[in-house]
Scaffold this motif. Structure first.
Motif: not given
Ligand code: ATP
Length: 487
Positions: A456-462, A470-478, A442-453
Motif C-alpha cells: 500500500d505505498t505509491v511513488t511521488i515523482r517531482d 515512496r510513501i504510504p498511499s494514505r499519506e498522499v493528500v497530506e 504539473t509538479p507532482y505525479c503519483i503512481t500506483v504500481d505492483g508494489q502498491t498492491l
C-alpha cells in the motif's frame, strides 16, 4: 537557452492554454481566449495576487514611527462608468497614441513604433528590406472604446469601456471610507477587465485590446507618500521573484522625468525580458506610480492640468472649468490629529495577462532524459511555481489491471475532495504520461504500481528533480498539501 516564442505559442495552443478569439472565423486581432489549462493558470495568478495583497496580507510597516499594520480591502466596479469620470481623469483628452497611415497600402501604425518612412508591410525586391512609402503625418488616436448606453444612440448616450480599473476605485473612495472602518494608510484592490483600442496589438497576449488588470490604490498621508512609494515598488518587484521569475529576467526601472505621465511624481516599472523582444530588451509587467493627490482632486474639482510645480483646474475660454468634477468632498479627516487633507495615492498597476505570459515564458524549459530504452530524449517541461501550476498533481495506475486503476482513482478522489486540482491518466506508456504532465507543468505525479498492491505505498515523482520517493498511499493528500504549502 534562448527561448523561442513561436515554440511557446505553439505549446499554448496545443495543450489548451490560449487560443485566438473567434478562431473559427479567422480570429479577431488583439483578443484572446484562455483554454482549460490557461484558465486555471490565470486564476492562480489572480488568486496569488489577491491573497498576497488583500486577504492574507499581514505586513507591519514603518514609514515613520513604530511598526504598524495597514488595511487592504477589495472592490469590483463596473466596466462602463459615467462619461464625466474619463473627462476629469484626463483620459478623454489625453489617452491617445500618435498614429500614422501608409498612403499606399493603407496600413496603420503607432508613430513611435515605425522607423523613418518605411512601411514594414511592403517588402521590397531585396530580402529583408522594405519599400519606402509615404506615411501620413502623425495624428492623435484615442484608445478608449466607445459605446452607447440604452436606447439613446446619439452623443447623449455615449460612454466608454474603461481603459483602466483605477478610476472605479477613486470614485468609490468616500463609499469605502463611510462603509468600513479603514483609516489612512490603507489600500483598495481591484481585479477586472480593461479595454484599449490598441493601434497595433501584438506579441501574443502582451498587447491586447481586452485585458485584465490587478490594481491597488494605496491612500496615505502626503508626508509619508515617498516612503510608501518605495515600499510598494520593492514589494511588488519581490512578488514576481517569490513566484518563480528569476532575477536575471526581471528588472525594476525608474522612469526618466520626461517619461512620467501628466499626473505622476515618480513611476517605476517592473519589466520582464520576454523572449519575443530583442536580446537585452524588457517589456512592462507592472507600473508603480506615485500619483500625488491628482485623482481625488480631479474628481472633486474637475480636470487638472500642470501649472508650475502643481496642478490647477483647466478652464475653457470663459474661465469656467473645462470639465467639472463631482463637487463631492473627497478629503480625509484624521480624527486623532484633527487634520483634513487630500490623501496621496501610490498605484501598483499590474496586468494579469502579461504576468501570466511572463510566468509561462519563464517556466518553459527543455532538457534531455533517457526514454524507457535508455535513449536520450528531449523533454519539454513548464517549471511553474506549484502555487500557480494549473494542475498540482496527476495520478496514474502503472497498468490498466490488477486493481491498480481502482486504487489510483480512489487516491484521485481523495485529492479532489481536499480541493487539490488534479488529473487522472491511464492511457499509454508511463513515460509518455509523465512527459504529458511535464509539458503542462504539473509538479507532482503519483503512481500506483505492483508494489502498491503488496504494501500500500505509491511513488511521488517531482517534475524538476525527477526524484521519486515512496510513501504510504494514505499519506498522499497530506504530502501534496505539505509540498504546496512549503514551496
Ligand atoms: P504600455 O506602455 O505597454 O502600453 P502602459 O504603461 O500604458 O503599458 P499602464 O497604463 O501602466 O500600461 O497599465 C498597467 C498595466 O496594465 C501594464 O503594466 C500592463 O501589465 C497592463 N496593460 C496595459 N495595456 C495592456 C495591453 N494592451 N494588453 C495587455 N496588458 C496591458
Amino acid at each position: 537557452m534562448k527561448k523561442q516564442m513561436d515554440v511557446i505559442v505553439a505549446l499554448c495552443r496545443r495543450r489548451g492554454f490560449l487560443f485566438q478569439s473567434s478562431e473559427i472565423y479567422g480570429g479577431l486581432n488583439g483578443f484572446w481566449d484562455y483554454g482549460p489549462l490557461g484558465v486555471e493558470l490565470k486564476r492562480n495568478v489572480r488568486e496569488a495576487w489577491w491573497r498576497d495583497m488583500v486577504t492574507s496580507h499581514n505586513e507591519l510597516v514603518t514609514p515613520s514611527g513604530a511598526p504598524r499594520p495597514y488595511a487592504m480591502v477589495g472592490l469590483e466596479t463596473s466596466i462602463i462608468m459615467h462619461p464625466q469620470v474619463w473627462k476629469c481623469s484626463g483620459h478623454y483628452d489625453m489617452f491617445h497614441d500618435m498614429m500614422v497611415d501608409c498612403k499606399e497600402c493603407k496600413a496603420r501604425f503607432r508613430a513611435d513604433q515605425i522607423q523613418d518612412s518605411q512601411c514594414p508591410l511592403k517588402p521590397s525586391k531585396h530580402p529583408g528590406e522594405y519599400e519606402k512609402c509615404q506615411l501620413t503625418e502623425p495624428r492623435e488616436f484615442n484608445l478608449m472604446f466607445k459605446t452607447y448606453v440604452g436606447a439613446l444612440s446619439g452623443e447623449e448616450g455615449a460612454a466608454f469601456l474603461r481603459p483602466e480599473t483605477a478610476q472605479g476605485i477613486f470614485v468609490n473612495f468616500k463609499n469605502v471610507l463611510d462603509s468600513t472602518r479603514v483609516k489612512i494608510p490603507f489600500g483598495v484592490a481591484q481585479i477586472g477587465k480593461s479595454f484599449r483600442n490598441e493601434i497595433t496589438p501584438r506579441n501574443f497576449t502582451f498587447r491586447s485590446r481586452e485585458f485584465e488588470q490587478m490594481e491597488i490604490e494605496f491612500f496615505c498621508h502626503p508626508s509619508e507618500s515617498r516612503q510608501w512609494y518605495q515600499y510598494w515598488r520593492d514589494r511588488r518587484f519581490q512578488w514576481y521573484i517569490n513566484l518563480g521569475i528569476t532575477s536575471e529576467n526581471l528588472r525594476l526601472r525608474d522612469h526618466e522625468p520626461e517619461e512620467l505621465s501628466h499626473y505622476s511624481v515618480g513611476t517605476a516599472d517592473v519589466e520582464y525580458a520576454f523572449p519575443f523582444l530583442p536580446e537585452g530588451s524588457y517589456g512592462e509587467l507592472e507600473g508603480i506610480a506615485h500619483r500625488g493627490d491628482f485623482d481625488l482632486r480631479s474628481h472633486m474639482e474637475g480636470k487638472l492640468i500642470r501649472q508650475g510645480d502643481g496642478f490647477v483646474v483647466e478652464t475653457d475660454e470663459n474661465g469656467q472649468p473645462k470639465y467639472r468634477g463631482s463637487g463631492k468632498d473627497l478629503t480625509y479627516f484624521d480624527d486623532q490629529t484633527r487634520e483634513r487633507y487630500v490623501p496621496h495615492v501610490i498605484e501598483p498597476s499590474a496586468g494579469a495577462d502579461r504576468a501570466t505570459l511572463a510566468f509561462l515564458c519563464e517556466a518553459y524549459c527543455e532538457d534531455e532524459q533517457p526514454d524507457e530504452k535508455g535513449r536520450p530524449q528531449k523533454r519539454v517541461f513548464l517549471r511553474f511555481h506549484p502555487r500557480i501550476a494549473p494542475i498540482k498533481a496527476a495520478v496514474f495506475p502503472l497498468i490498466k489491471k490488477d486493481g491498480m486503476p481502482e486504487k489510483a482513482t480512489a487516491i484521485y478522489s481523495e485529492l479532489k475532495e481536499a480541493g487539490i486540482v488534479c488529473a487522472y491518466d491511464q492511457q499509454g506508456a508511463i513515460g509518455r504520461r509523465y512527459r504529458r504532465q511535464d509539458e503542462i507543468g504539473t509538479p507532482y505525479c503519483i503512481t500506483v504500481d505492483g508494489q502498491t498492491l503488496e504494501d500500500d505505498t505509491v511513488t511521488i515523482r517531482d517534475r524538476d528533480s525527477l526524484e521519486q520517493i515512496r510513501i504510504p498511499s494514505r499519506e498522499v493528500v497530506e504530502e501534496i498539501q505539505r509540498r504546496l504549502r512549503t514551496t
